[in-house]
Design a protein around this motif. Structure first.
Motif, PDB file in Angstrom:
ATOM      1  N   GLY A  30       5.146   0.110  -8.267  1.00 20.26           N
ATOM      2  CA  GLY A  30       4.430  -0.415  -7.122  1.00 20.26           C
ATOM      3  C   GLY A  30       4.673  -1.882  -6.837  1.00 20.26           C
ATOM      4  O   GLY A  30       4.328  -2.353  -5.746  1.00 20.26           O
ATOM      5  N   ARG A  72       7.142   5.742   0.228  1.00 23.30           N
ATOM      6  CA  ARG A  72       7.042   5.671  -1.225  1.00 23.30           C
ATOM      7  C   ARG A  72       5.711   6.238  -1.672  1.00 23.30           C
ATOM      8  O   ARG A  72       4.693   6.101  -0.988  1.00 23.30           O
ATOM      9  N   ASN A  74       3.577   5.678  -4.844  1.00 27.72           N
ATOM     10  CA  ASN A  74       3.471   4.892  -6.065  1.00 27.72           C
ATOM     11  C   ASN A  74       2.866   5.688  -7.215  1.00 27.72           C
ATOM     12  O   ASN A  74       3.176   5.425  -8.377  1.00 27.72           O
ATOM     13  N   ASN A  77       5.793   7.403  -8.629  1.00 30.36           N
ATOM     14  CA  ASN A  77       6.939   6.525  -8.885  1.00 30.36           C
ATOM     15  C   ASN A  77       8.198   7.027  -8.175  1.00 30.36           C
ATOM     16  O   ASN A  77       9.294   7.048  -8.746  1.00 30.36           O
TER      17      ASN A  77
END
Length: 127
Positions: A30, A72, A74, A77
């Motif tokens: 992140g 994305r 987080n 990942n």
């Protein structure tokens, strides 16, 4: 050391869609600026898209803006690149990359800002 593994490449007809994934390990995902670059056959590697650590702002190359969407997750990942309306000129090896330095966004399109790179995944778009 940060490790990045791309997946999702393949062969698709022009006008089709693919979603690429980049799984990251070995650090705090992140806090990284994450980017996608591509290298067409016989050409130099070029910037595709990136998301900044600073507020999650996204950036796109003019050639893909409106067709590709970067995101994305987080919690997982993982970095994604949703590609639609694919063209033969999108054919390339696509790499994801991580910048862990928390640099200003003015350098986000420069490949030398990214210290960690995945192995690449091939995207082939047929006409």
């Amino acid at each position: 050391q940060v490790q990045l593994v791309e997946s999702g490449g393949g062969t698709v007809q022009a006008g089709g869609s693919l979603r690429l994934s980049c799984a990251a390990s070995g650090g705090t995902f992140g806090t990284y600026t994450m980017g996608w670059f591509r290298q067409p056959p016989g050409k130099e590697r070029e910037f595709v898209a990136a998301v900044s650590w600073r507020g999650g702002l996204t950036y796109y190359a003019d050639s893909v803006r409106g067709r590709f969407t970067l995101s994305r997750d987080n919690a997982k990942n993982t970095l994604y690149l949703q590609m639609k309306s694919l063209k033969p000129e999108d054919t390339a090896v696509y790499h994801c990359a991580a910048d862990t330095t928390r640099s200003p966004d003015w350098g986000i399109r420069r490949e030398n800002e990214y210290a960690y790179w995945g192995q690449g995944t091939q995207v082939t778009v047929s006409s």
